[in-house]
Design a protein around this motif. Structure first.
Motif, short mmCIF file in Angstrom:
data_model
loop_
_atom_site.label_atom_id
_atom_site.label_comp_id
_atom_site.label_asym_id
_atom_site.label_seq_id
_atom_site.Cartn_x
_atom_site.Cartn_y
_atom_site.Cartn_z
N GLU A 189 2.01 -0.85 14.62
CA GLU A 189 1.27 0.29 14.08
C GLU A 189 0.25 -0.16 13.04
O GLU A 189 -0.86 0.37 12.97
CB GLU A 189 2.22 1.31 13.44
CG GLU A 189 2.96 2.19 14.43
CD GLU A 189 4.24 1.55 14.92
OE1 GLU A 189 4.71 0.59 14.27
OE2 GLU A 189 4.76 1.98 15.96
N VAL A 190 0.66 -1.13 12.21
CA VAL A 190 -0.25 -1.59 11.16
C VAL A 190 -1.46 -2.28 11.79
O VAL A 190 -2.61 -2.07 11.37
CB VAL A 190 0.48 -2.54 10.20
CG1 VAL A 190 -0.49 -3.18 9.23
CG2 VAL A 190 1.56 -1.78 9.45
N SER A 207 -6.58 -10.07 5.07
CA SER A 207 -6.43 -9.12 3.97
C SER A 207 -5.12 -8.37 4.02
O SER A 207 -4.61 -7.96 2.98
CB SER A 207 -7.56 -8.08 4.00
OG SER A 207 -8.76 -8.66 4.31
N VAL A 208 -4.56 -8.15 5.20
CA VAL A 208 -3.37 -7.30 5.28
C VAL A 208 -2.18 -8.04 5.90
O VAL A 208 -1.10 -8.10 5.31
CB VAL A 208 -3.67 -6.02 6.10
CG1 VAL A 208 -2.40 -5.22 6.33
CG2 VAL A 208 -4.70 -5.18 5.37
N ALA A 212 1.19 -9.62 3.91
CA ALA A 212 2.48 -8.97 4.16
C ALA A 212 3.50 -9.97 4.68
O ALA A 212 4.69 -9.79 4.50
CB ALA A 212 2.30 -7.82 5.15
N VAL A 301 8.17 -7.08 2.98
CA VAL A 301 7.65 -5.71 2.98
C VAL A 301 8.25 -4.91 4.13
O VAL A 301 8.54 -3.73 3.99
CB VAL A 301 6.11 -5.74 3.12
CG1 VAL A 301 5.54 -4.37 2.81
CG2 VAL A 301 5.54 -6.78 2.18
N TYR A 302 8.38 -5.55 5.31
CA TYR A 302 8.91 -4.83 6.47
C TYR A 302 10.29 -5.35 6.83
O TYR A 302 10.51 -6.52 6.83
CB TYR A 302 7.96 -4.97 7.66
CG TYR A 302 6.66 -4.28 7.42
CD1 TYR A 302 6.60 -2.89 7.39
CD2 TYR A 302 5.51 -4.98 7.16
CE1 TYR A 302 5.42 -2.24 7.15
CE2 TYR A 302 4.32 -4.34 6.92
CZ TYR A 302 4.29 -2.97 6.93
OH TYR A 302 3.11 -2.32 6.69
N ASN B 111 0.83 4.84 9.47
CA ASN B 111 0.82 3.39 9.36
C ASN B 111 -0.02 2.90 8.19
O ASN B 111 -1.00 2.20 8.38
CB ASN B 111 0.32 2.77 10.67
CG ASN B 111 -1.04 3.31 11.09
OD1 ASN B 111 -1.56 4.22 10.46
ND2 ASN B 111 -1.61 2.74 12.12
N PRO B 112 0.36 3.30 6.96
CA PRO B 112 -0.39 2.78 5.82
C PRO B 112 -0.24 1.27 5.73
O PRO B 112 0.75 0.72 6.22
CB PRO B 112 0.26 3.47 4.62
CG PRO B 112 1.58 3.90 5.08
CD PRO B 112 1.48 4.15 6.54
N PHE B 113 -1.22 0.61 5.14
CA PHE B 113 -1.12 -0.83 4.96
C PHE B 113 -0.17 -1.12 3.81
O PHE B 113 -0.04 -0.31 2.89
CB PHE B 113 -2.50 -1.42 4.65
CG PHE B 113 -3.52 -1.11 5.70
CD1 PHE B 113 -3.21 -1.27 7.03
CD2 PHE B 113 -4.77 -0.64 5.35
CE1 PHE B 113 -4.15 -0.96 8.01
CE2 PHE B 113 -5.71 -0.34 6.31
CZ PHE B 113 -5.40 -0.50 7.65
N PRO B 114 0.50 -2.27 3.84
CA PRO B 114 1.41 -2.61 2.74
C PRO B 114 0.63 -2.99 1.48
O PRO B 114 0.73 -4.11 0.99
CB PRO B 114 2.23 -3.77 3.30
CG PRO B 114 1.38 -4.36 4.36
CD PRO B 114 0.54 -3.26 4.91
N LYS B 115 -0.14 -2.05 1.00
CA LYS B 115 -0.95 -2.27 -0.19
C LYS B 115 -0.82 -1.03 -1.06
O LYS B 115 -0.18 -0.06 -0.66
CB LYS B 115 -2.43 -2.42 0.19
CG LYS B 115 -2.79 -3.69 0.93
CD LYS B 115 -4.21 -3.56 1.44
CE LYS B 115 -4.77 -4.89 1.91
NZ LYS B 115 -5.05 -5.84 0.86
N PHE B 123 -9.85 -0.56 1.02
CA PHE B 123 -9.97 -1.68 1.95
C PHE B 123 -10.91 -1.36 3.12
O PHE B 123 -11.84 -2.11 3.40
CB PHE B 123 -8.58 -2.06 2.47
CG PHE B 123 -8.61 -3.11 3.54
CD1 PHE B 123 -9.04 -4.39 3.26
CD2 PHE B 123 -8.22 -2.82 4.84
CE1 PHE B 123 -9.07 -5.36 4.24
CE2 PHE B 123 -8.24 -3.79 5.82
CZ PHE B 123 -8.66 -5.05 5.52
N LEU B 160 3.50 2.52 1.07
CA LEU B 160 4.74 2.70 1.81
C LEU B 160 5.78 3.48 1.02
O LEU B 160 6.81 3.88 1.55
CB LEU B 160 5.32 1.33 2.18
CG LEU B 160 4.46 0.49 3.11
CD1 LEU B 160 4.96 -0.92 3.20
CD2 LEU B 160 4.42 1.11 4.49
#
Lengths: 302, 274
Positions: A189-190, A207-208, A212, A301-302, B111-115, B123, B160
């Motif tokens: 999903e991310v 960046s993401v 993570a 994080v996950y 689905n937000p980013f882990p930020k 972003f 999150l």
């Protein structure tokens, strides 16, 4: 009798209460036997670890205490001289591992990023993954031979650099695998979200997704360091050994593991004791690094 | 189904101007499997269009063609023509990343980013080259997603940490922040509770002023509440036995729900589907 929140139920709505609630005897016995069997196997598996730690503590701890802190601060003694320590070997182990990490971390992380994020199962990434598996199965002495061939012969001398190169070959597959796992753990999903806001693959990964996955990368690096710190064979003919402090990275360098190897088979009691103490230090280093790795993964994080 | 093109004509384009997206005889394949067959569909500007239909009728698949998300699925192939402001979206010269920046998407599961909440919005804007006042953009985007009051004191906290409904509104805010012209929503409320669902629906009403919205939904009440136009898709077994989806009827929402032309639409919207 029914509580106000319950619908009206007739006793006949339920099956008759002729149910035996106690566990059947046979099942109970079977369950207990199996549990006992599992516990026995666990004890069996832990036995070698326990006895190794016991041996190390009984043989190494006394030397650490009686000669504290000289074992950490002094150089190895010549034969038939009492006292001494292995500061050069501690520094040498840290330096060779650091060089190994310096080489293997960027290559390993970038390789994993390619295979998971950019290659996405194409022929090249499958090939790379296959090579990684082969590499992790390569005996460590072969890695030493490789570093001997390309570094020692080229530089004309044994050195910490050669030792670091040998260790990096061993660290590389560990780092690639854990980083791959970390990247794969980021939910689909991310990734879709990133695509949805118009991020390029590169922007998304750096960046993401990679931030993570960072706890996994850190775990991989620490596990690889723990593995490298204990390796002897690849260092035997790359970093070699040095009775004194190495003055540069281009000199033969003492490491804890090679010191253990040399002094454990030496015919002198003092040297044998130093080998035990060094073995205890190596195990403690690996243990603390592994604990660090565990705490890092728990922050994921996950 | 055979004369689907007539439904395009049913849309009153005179008021809305030229359609933003035109779908002309589009079929979508996964390998040899045909998922969607011969769809003609025009999306008018600043309206909400709902795609409804049973599972497997290709409505999500079609939605994902509008921002070329299907490109990511190996073997996916689009035939026919999809134009966005008269530009063929599948022209080899068109950069899919650029398409996705113009046509944003909100997904089924939040689905937000882990930020941080702030970074979640900043972003997307940053990678899209936004050079203005970022604080202002973040506030404006969160306000337009009706989330500002709930998060203004914790912008530094992780996205999150929010509840599911808040996360989904954060994702909408994130999409709004890149200022697309069209927003695609793939069952945006299916993972939300009824209260959050109503908030998102209110939001869709507000966003309609500035954006064209296409929403896929399984919830027919939702379609009737939010959509100006509704397209009903159905699935049918083809000659080879594999099922493909097709557009049955596309019209103003009240016509679809009150006076559908096709019997299958009537059956579906009245719940007598079988």
């Amino acid at each position: 009798m029914s509580s106000p929140n319950q619908p009206d139920l007739n006793p006949g709505d339920f099956a008759s209460s002729e149910i035996n609630y106690s566990v059947a005897q046979g099942r109970k016995v079977f369950g207990n036997v199996m549990t006992g069997l599992v516990l026995f196997c666990v004890a069996l598996a832990l036995l070698p670890l326990g006895s190794i730690l016991f041996m190390l503590l009984t043989n190494g701890l006394s030397r650490l205490f009686t000669d504290f802190p000289s074992v950490f601060t002094e150089l190895p003694p010549p034969p038939l001289v009492d006292g001494g320590g292995f500061r050069n070997a501690i520094i040498g182990t840290l330096v060779t591992c650091f060089i190994g990490a310096l080489i293997s971390v960027p290559f390993g992380v970038l390789t994993a990023i390619y295979t998971v994020e950019f290659g996405q199962g194409n022929r090249l990434s499958q090939f790379v993954r296959f090579c990684t598996n082969v590499l992790s199965g390569v005996p460590s002495i072969i890695a030493g031979l490789f570093a001997y061939g390309i570094v020692v012969l080229a530089m004309g001398t044994f050195s910490a650099i050669a030792g670091g190169v040998a260790l990096s070959v061993l660290m590389l597959p560990i780092i690639i695998r854990t980083t791959e796992e970390g990247l794969k753990s980021i939910p689909r999903e991310v990734r879709q979200g990133l695509v949805g806001i118009g991020a390029t693959n590169f922007q998304g990964v750096f960046s993401v997704i990679l931030p993570a996955a960072l706890p996994f990368v850190a775990t991989g690096v620490t596990l690889a360091l723990a593995r490298a710190a204990g390796e002897t064979a690849p260092l035997l003919f790359t970093a070699l050994f040095n009775q004194f402090d190495a003055r540069s990275l281009r000199e033969p360098t003492a490491t804890l593991s090679v010191l253990i190897y040399n002094y454990a088979i030496a015919p002198y009691k003092n040297q044998n004791e130093l080998a035990w103490a060094a073995a205890l230090i190596v195990v403690l280093m690996i243990l603390s690094v592994s604990i660090l790795a565990r705490t890092l993964t728990s922050r994921k994080v996950y | 189904m055979m004369n689907s093109s007539t439904y395009s004509d049913a849309i009153d384009n005179s008021a809305a101007g030229h359609p933003v997206i035109r779908t002309e005889n589009v079929s979508i394949f996964y390998g040899n499997f045909q998922a969607v067959r011969n769809v003609f569909l025009d999306i008018p500007k600043n309206k909400v269009v709902a795609f409804i239909g049973p599972s497997g009728c290709g409505k999500s698949t079609l939605l994902r063609c509008y921002n070329r998300l299907n490109d990511l699925i190996p073997g996916a192939r689009v035939e026919g023509k999809i134009t966005y402001q008269n530009i063929d979206l599948y022209d080899p010269k068109v950069d899919p990343v650029e398409v996705r920046r113009r046509i944003g998407m909100v997904f089924q599961r939040p689905n937000p980013f882990p930020k941080s909440i702030y970074e979640n919005i900043a972003f997307g804007a940053r990678i899209n080259g936004y050079k203005g006042d970022m604080d202002e953009l973040v506030e404006r985007s969160l306000r337009s997603a009706a989330l500002w009051d709930e998060v203004k004191d914790k912008l530094k906290e992780s996205g999150l940490s929010l509840s599911g409904g808040q996360q989904q509104r954060l994702c909408i805010a994130r999409t709004v922040a890149i200022e697309p012209e069209v927003i695609l929503m793939d069952e945006p409320c299916s993972a939300l509770d009824p209260i959050s669902t109503l908030r998102v629906e209110d939001l869709i009403h507000d966003l309609k002023q500035r954006f064209t919205i296409i929403i896929v939904t399984h919830n027919m009440q939702q379609a009737s509440r939010v959509a100006d136009y509704t397209a009903f898709f159905n699935a049918e077994a083809g000659e080879t036995g594999s099922r493909f989806g097709y557009l049955v009827e596309y019209d103003k929402t009240e016509h679809i729900f009150n006076a559908p032309k096709e019997k299958s639409t009537q059956d579906y919207v009245s719940g007598r589907f079988g």
